[in-house]
Design a protein around this motif. Structure first.
Motif, PDB file in Angstrom:
ATOM      1  N   ALA A  12      -8.533  -2.883  -2.625  1.00  0.00           N
ATOM      2  CA  ALA A  12      -8.243  -1.452  -2.785  1.00  0.00           C
ATOM      3  C   ALA A  12      -8.129  -0.729  -1.449  1.00  0.00           C
ATOM      4  O   ALA A  12      -7.277   0.144  -1.288  1.00  0.00           O
ATOM      5  CB  ALA A  12      -9.309  -0.798  -3.661  1.00  0.00           C
ATOM      6  N   THR A  13      -8.948  -1.084  -0.465  1.00  0.00           N
ATOM      7  CA  THR A  13      -8.886  -0.396   0.837  1.00  0.00           C
ATOM      8  C   THR A  13      -7.551  -0.637   1.523  1.00  0.00           C
ATOM      9  O   THR A  13      -6.989   0.276   2.129  1.00  0.00           O
ATOM     10  CB  THR A  13     -10.035  -0.849   1.758  1.00  0.00           C
ATOM     11  N   ARG A  15      -4.694  -1.474  -0.054  1.00  0.00           N
ATOM     12  CA  ARG A  15      -3.671  -0.796  -0.856  1.00  0.00           C
ATOM     13  C   ARG A  15      -3.660   0.702  -0.547  1.00  0.00           C
ATOM     14  O   ARG A  15      -2.594   1.303  -0.403  1.00  0.00           O
ATOM     15  CB  ARG A  15      -3.892  -1.051  -2.348  1.00  0.00           C
ATOM     16  N   SER A  16      -4.836   1.304  -0.406  1.00  0.00           N
ATOM     17  CA  SER A  16      -4.910   2.738  -0.062  1.00  0.00           C
ATOM     18  C   SER A  16      -4.279   3.007   1.292  1.00  0.00           C
ATOM     19  O   SER A  16      -3.562   3.996   1.470  1.00  0.00           O
ATOM     20  CB  SER A  16      -6.362   3.212  -0.057  1.00  0.00           C
ATOM     21  N   GLN A  17      -4.547   2.128   2.252  1.00  0.00           N
ATOM     22  CA  GLN A  17      -3.948   2.283   3.580  1.00  0.00           C
ATOM     23  C   GLN A  17      -2.426   2.218   3.489  1.00  0.00           C
ATOM     24  O   GLN A  17      -1.724   3.030   4.094  1.00  0.00           O
ATOM     25  CB  GLN A  17      -4.462   1.200   4.528  1.00  0.00           C
ATOM     26  N   ASP A  33       0.428   1.770  -6.660  1.00  0.00           N
ATOM     27  CA  ASP A  33      -0.730   0.906  -6.454  1.00  0.00           C
ATOM     28  C   ASP A  33      -0.648  -0.369  -7.296  1.00  0.00           C
ATOM     29  O   ASP A  33      -0.977  -1.457  -6.819  1.00  0.00           O
ATOM     30  CB  ASP A  33      -2.022   1.672  -6.766  1.00  0.00           C
TER      31      ASP A  33
END
Length: 185
Positions: A12-13, A15-17, A33
């Motif tokens: 998730a980190t 993908r968020s970036q 996402d």
């Protein structure tokens, strides 16, 4: 019929970036996402029997966990026109080895061998027609990097086409050797 591919889902980190970087290119259809993944092998259309055979064959793929990190941005062209923007990853060697094992498993079920050279990447955007100027995006993200993340599993995905584009659904997930939850079969 099922439209299948094998991929790694970034954490998730990461993908968020990536999602935070997706802007500034007119005509780009940015991934959401749920679409962010690193393809190990595109399989394509198969019937239920072959899909089951592929899922079983992938259970035999053995690998040790390894670390990856984001590394730069690039693009693919089709007939001289940019059609995909992507984020690169490093190192490539462990991915190439895992790709080769996945490819052999797929071939053992009757799938054709992968015809294209394997270039590991995470697709960020696609273009239907001429998009905007990608040079500023590429210049801004040439140094794209992230902390290392551990790859300790991959999944067999089904791609379903809909009005909003493709959606991807994990059919089966395969864990690395020696990782808690690793398959013993």
């Amino acid at each position: 019929m099922y439209r299948l591919f094998v991929a790694i889902r970034p954490p998730a980190t990461i993908r968020s970036q990536l999602l935070a970087q997706m802007a500034g290119v007119p005509g780009a259809r940015w991934q959401d996402d749920g679409q962010l993944h690193l393809t190990l092998r595109f399989i394509g259309q198969v019937d239920r029997h072959q899909a089951d055979d592929i899922a079983d064959a992938l259970a035999g793929v053995r690998f040790q966990p390894f670390a990856l990190a984001l590394a730069g941005a690039g693009y693919f062209e089709r007939r001289g026109v940019v059609d995909t923007l992507w984020a690169g990853v490093q190192p490539r060697d462990p991915l190439a080895h895992l790709h080769a094992k996945v490819d052999r498993a797929c071939i053992s079920t009757g799938s054709a061998p992968e015809a294209r050279a394997y270039l590991p990447h995470i697709t960020l955007a696609r273009f239907s027609r001429h998009g905007g100027d990608i040079a500023p995006f590429l210049a801004l993200h040439a140094g794209l990097a992230s902390p290392a993340f551990t790859v300790d599993e991959f999944s067999l995905y089904e791609s379903r086409l809909g009005h909003a584009g493709s959606s991807y659904h994990a059919v089966e997930t395969y864990r690395a050797d020696g990782h808690p939850g690793a398959r013993d079969d």
